[in-house]
Design a protein around this motif. Structure first.
Motif, PDB file in Angstrom:
ATOM      1  N   ILE A 317       0.836  -1.194   0.000  1.00  0.00           N
ATOM      2  CA  ILE A 317       0.000   0.000   0.000  1.00  0.00           C
ATOM      3  C   ILE A 317       0.877   1.252   0.000  1.00  0.00           C
ATOM      4  O   ILE A 317       0.580   2.243  -0.678  1.00  0.00           O
ATOM      5  N   GLN A 318       1.972   1.179   0.744  1.00  0.00           N
ATOM      6  CA  GLN A 318       2.875   2.330   0.809  1.00  0.00           C
ATOM      7  C   GLN A 318       3.415   2.683  -0.571  1.00  0.00           C
ATOM      8  O   GLN A 318       3.404   3.852  -0.969  1.00  0.00           O
ATOM      9  N   SER A 319       3.848   1.675  -1.321  1.00  0.00           N
ATOM     10  CA  SER A 319       4.472   1.950  -2.617  1.00  0.00           C
ATOM     11  C   SER A 319       3.451   2.301  -3.696  1.00  0.00           C
ATOM     12  O   SER A 319       3.696   3.142  -4.550  1.00  0.00           O
ATOM     13  N   LYS A 320       2.275   1.691  -3.652  1.00  0.00           N
ATOM     14  CA  LYS A 320       1.290   1.904  -4.698  1.00  0.00           C
ATOM     15  C   LYS A 320       0.416   3.131  -4.473  1.00  0.00           C
ATOM     16  O   LYS A 320      -0.043   3.768  -5.426  1.00  0.00           O
ATOM     17  N   GLU A 321       0.144   3.470  -3.222  1.00  0.00           N
ATOM     18  CA  GLU A 321      -0.895   4.458  -2.967  1.00  0.00           C
ATOM     19  C   GLU A 321      -0.463   5.651  -2.125  1.00  0.00           C
ATOM     20  O   GLU A 321      -1.192   6.635  -2.037  1.00  0.00           O
ATOM     21  N   ILE A 322       0.704   5.570  -1.462  1.00  0.00           N
ATOM     22  CA  ILE A 322       1.129   6.680  -0.622  1.00  0.00           C
ATOM     23  C   ILE A 322       2.426   7.310  -1.119  1.00  0.00           C
ATOM     24  O   ILE A 322       2.640   8.512  -0.935  1.00  0.00           O
ATOM     25  N   ALA A 323       3.264   6.510  -1.773  1.00  0.00           N
ATOM     26  CA  ALA A 323       4.559   7.015  -2.225  1.00  0.00           C
ATOM     27  C   ALA A 323       4.390   8.273  -3.072  1.00  0.00           C
ATOM     28  O   ALA A 323       3.527   8.340  -3.954  1.00  0.00           O
ATOM     29  N   GLY A 324       5.205   9.254  -2.788  1.00  0.00           N
ATOM     30  CA  GLY A 324       5.183  10.482  -3.572  1.00  0.00           C
ATOM     31  C   GLY A 324       4.154  11.506  -3.138  1.00  0.00           C
ATOM     32  O   GLY A 324       4.081  12.597  -3.722  1.00  0.00           O
ATOM     33  N   LYS A 325       3.356  11.218  -2.106  1.00  0.00           N
ATOM     34  CA  LYS A 325       2.328  12.165  -1.684  1.00  0.00           C
ATOM     35  C   LYS A 325       2.862  13.238  -0.747  1.00  0.00           C
ATOM     36  O   LYS A 325       2.176  14.229  -0.485  1.00  0.00           O
ATOM     37  N   LEU A 330       1.066  12.981   4.839  1.00  0.00           N
ATOM     38  CA  LEU A 330       1.301  12.189   6.050  1.00  0.00           C
ATOM     39  C   LEU A 330       0.794  12.927   7.280  1.00  0.00           C
ATOM     40  O   LEU A 330       0.126  12.344   8.148  1.00  0.00           O
ATOM     41  N   SER A 331       1.086  14.210   7.360  1.00  0.00           N
ATOM     42  CA  SER A 331       0.645  14.987   8.515  1.00  0.00           C
ATOM     43  C   SER A 331      -0.873  15.067   8.582  1.00  0.00           C
ATOM     44  O   SER A 331      -1.473  14.931   9.662  1.00  0.00           O
ATOM     45  N   ARG A 332      -1.497  15.296   7.432  1.00  0.00           N
ATOM     46  CA  ARG A 332      -2.958  15.414   7.376  1.00  0.00           C
ATOM     47  C   ARG A 332      -3.645  14.131   7.822  1.00  0.00           C
ATOM     48  O   ARG A 332      -4.750  14.159   8.370  1.00  0.00           O
ATOM     49  N   ASN A 333      -2.997  12.999   7.585  1.00  0.00           N
ATOM     50  CA  ASN A 333      -3.580  11.693   7.941  1.00  0.00           C
ATOM     51  C   ASN A 333      -2.955  11.096   9.192  1.00  0.00           C
ATOM     52  O   ASN A 333      -3.105   9.892   9.446  1.00  0.00           O
ATOM     53  N   ASN A 334      -2.285  11.948   9.974  1.00  0.00           N
ATOM     54  CA  ASN A 334      -1.721  11.528  11.268  1.00  0.00           C
ATOM     55  C   ASN A 334      -0.744  10.372  11.105  1.00  0.00           C
ATOM     56  O   ASN A 334      -0.727   9.438  11.895  1.00  0.00           O
ATOM     57  N   MET A 335       0.060  10.439  10.037  1.00  0.00           N
ATOM     58  CA  MET A 335       1.042   9.399   9.737  1.00  0.00           C
ATOM     59  C   MET A 335       2.455   9.953   9.929  1.00  0.00           C
ATOM     60  O   MET A 335       2.693  11.165   9.798  1.00  0.00           O
ATOM     61  N   ALA A 336       3.383   9.054  10.229  1.00  0.00           N
ATOM     62  CA  ALA A 336       4.781   9.454  10.381  1.00  0.00           C
ATOM     63  C   ALA A 336       5.666   8.258  10.082  1.00  0.00           C
ATOM     64  O   ALA A 336       5.246   7.095  10.186  1.00  0.00           O
ATOM     65  N   TRP A 337       6.916   8.559   9.701  1.00  0.00           N
ATOM     66  CA  TRP A 337       7.886   7.491   9.468  1.00  0.00           C
ATOM     67  C   TRP A 337       8.431   6.994  10.811  1.00  0.00           C
ATOM     68  O   TRP A 337       8.746   7.795  11.696  1.00  0.00           O
ATOM     69  N   LYS A 338       8.530   5.675  10.942  1.00  0.00           N
ATOM     70  CA  LYS A 338       9.098   5.083  12.154  1.00  0.00           C
ATOM     71  C   LYS A 338       9.832   3.806  11.774  1.00  0.00           C
ATOM     72  O   LYS A 338       9.217   2.845  11.273  1.00  0.00           O
TER      73      LYS A 338
END
Length: 481
Positions: A317-325, A330-338
């Motif tokens: 999902i990360q590579s197909k649908e989130i990569a490059g956004k 990430l901030s808008r969707n409460n996401m972060a790299w860990k």
């Protein structure tokens, strides 16, 4: 969706959805005390075997050959006859096909009876055919499928009236004698409420139902009933028989005695059923994997509830649908790299919602809540990336926590606002299984769509020609699991 249809369908297929046995709850069968070389046949037994196999259409197995080899009266002939009988007995007892070979993933427990002692006793007692027939499922649902299959196979008259084809498409607002038949199938498929199925007028409610169906199957949603829409609504007798034979085979794959407390999810119908102590405790809608991200057929228990879950986004999902956004997404969707992964923090907009039902399997499949509540209003609920989203998941978690005696712990876990794990103490067996034949209020089989096309490989193994029906279109929905 008609409540009566849901309930009667679920009850009628109770044995279909009841086969998720838990192997550690049933004693292991002792080794057979009978050797194959000890089994003896006579001419009467052979006639019984032949009659049983000749009647295999009652089980939808008439497209398969079950050769009877050997003659009674000598050791080699008796051995061959025994092997012939065991092949047919196994087809009835656990299926004529192996689901693990037909599907990429299939871990639902299957029956594994020791057939040789039963065969030896049946031969000795002179009730071989009765013993063989008793190996198949014995519930009302299986009997209804058998009756319907025989009627379709043996009669030129359709069990369900065929909708006649016509050169002119049906336009909204038109009047046509085919409308009641079209409405009946729309109701059976849950696109239309029964109260809107009146008369010969192609009314606005029916038009809206047809548009939804067309959109689900990738047809221009104009409400005009042309060739493509009729093909979805108008199964031929051969197609109905094929679907019913597959339905019986899938029932034979399942263990006959389920755990009295269990959860069953019918992937094809997008429905969840919760059984408590052998009684139907709850039913609710489920959203399952879309085509190309199919929910696998698993036997896998729930062992804990997760309050306020985080979601570690899978690489796919990360590579197909989130990569490059970018970081703003990430901030808008409460996401972060860990640690090299994208992790979504807890909260009502988390893709897992406010509760996750952790399961034990190697495929990262589980049940969970979702913020995308609107998907439960869809008729075809194959909309996820493979996991199972549960309607009113918080209410369902409350129910399971109460039944497990951990309700106070669950409430405290929710109140933290942080990811918190609540073990259930006792695992709840879950089966994710695929059935396209349900039952109406009158107990008659209703054939639903085959959203993944999985019936094709089963029917081909049973000797049927491949189907050519329309397939559900992938939705391209949210990024959730």
């Amino acid at each position: 969706m008609r409540k009566g249809l849901i309930v009667s369908s679920l009850l009628a297929v109770a044995s279909v959805l009841a086969g998720c046995g838990s192997s550690n709850e049933q004693p292991e069968a002792p080794p057979s005390a009978v050797s194959i070389d000890q089994v003896r046949w006579d001419n009467g037994n052979v006639r019984e075997l032949r009659a049983a196999i000749d009647g295999r259409a009652a089980h939808g197995l008439d497209r398969m050959a079950f050769a009877i080899e050997g003659q009674p009266g000598n050791a080699e002939g008796d051995r061959q006859l025994t092997q012939s009988a065991l092949r047919y007995a196994a087809a009835l007892a656990r299926g004529a096909t192996d689901p693990a070979k037909l599907h990429e993933v299939y871990t639902v427990p299957r029956p594994d009876p020791d057939l040789l002692p039963g065969l030896a006793k049946a031969l000795k007692d002179g009730d071989l055919r009765e013993w063989l027939d008793g190996l198949a499922p014995q519930d009302n649902g299986y009997r209804a499928l058998s009756k319907a299959y025989l009627a379709l196979r043996g009669s030129k008259d359709a069990v369900t009236p065929v909708i006649p084809a016509d050169s002119e498409p049906l336009e909204p607002g038109s009047t046509d004698p085919r409308i009641p038949m079209i409405a009946r199938q729309l109701v059976a498929s849950d696109y239309l409420d029964g109260k809107d199925a009146q008369g010969n007028l192609y009314n606005p409610a029916m038009v809206q139902a047809v548009r939804r169906m067309q959109a689900d199957f990738g047809i221009k949603p104009d409400g005009v009933i042309g060739k493509d829409a009729l093909e979805i609504l108008n199964l031929s007798d051969a197609e109905k028989a094929r679907a019913i034979a597959v339905g019986m085979e899938r029932m034979r794959w399942l263990e006959r005695t389920p755990p009295p407390t269990r959860i069953d999810v019918n992937i094809a119908a997008g429905r969840l059923v919760y059984w408590r102590d052998g009684k139907l405790a709850d039913t609710r809608k489920a959203v399952v994997g879309e085509p190309e991200n199919e929910t696998p057929q698993l036997g896998s228990p729930i062992y804990r509830l997760v309050a306020n879950p985080t979601w570690t986004v899978p690489r796919s999902i990360q590579s197909k649908e989130i990569a490059g956004k970018g970081s703003a997404y990430l901030s808008r969707n409460n996401m972060a790299w860990k640690d090299g992964w994208i992790v979504q923090q807890p909260g009502p907009q988390n893709s897992l919602g406010l509760v996750k039902f952790d399961m034990k399997n190697d495929h990262q499949i589980y049940l969970h809540d979702t913020p995308a509540k609107q998907l439960f209003n869809e008729v075809q609920r194959q909309r996820s990336h493979g996991c199972v989203r549960v309607e009113d998941a918080l209410g369902f978690a409350e129910m399971l926590a109460r039944d497990a005696g951990v309700l106070d712990e669950w409430h405290r876990a929710r109140a933290t606002g942080k990811e918190t794990f609540v073990p259930l103490g006792r695992e709840i067996p879950v089966r994710l299984i695929y059935h396209t034949v349900l039952f109406g209020d009158d107990g008659e089989p209703i054939i639903r769509s085959d959203p993944y096309g999985w019936n094709d490989r089963v029917s081909a193994a049973l000797g049927f020609a491949a189907g050519g029906s329309h397939r559900l279109r992938a939705s391209g929905g949210d990024v959730g699991p």
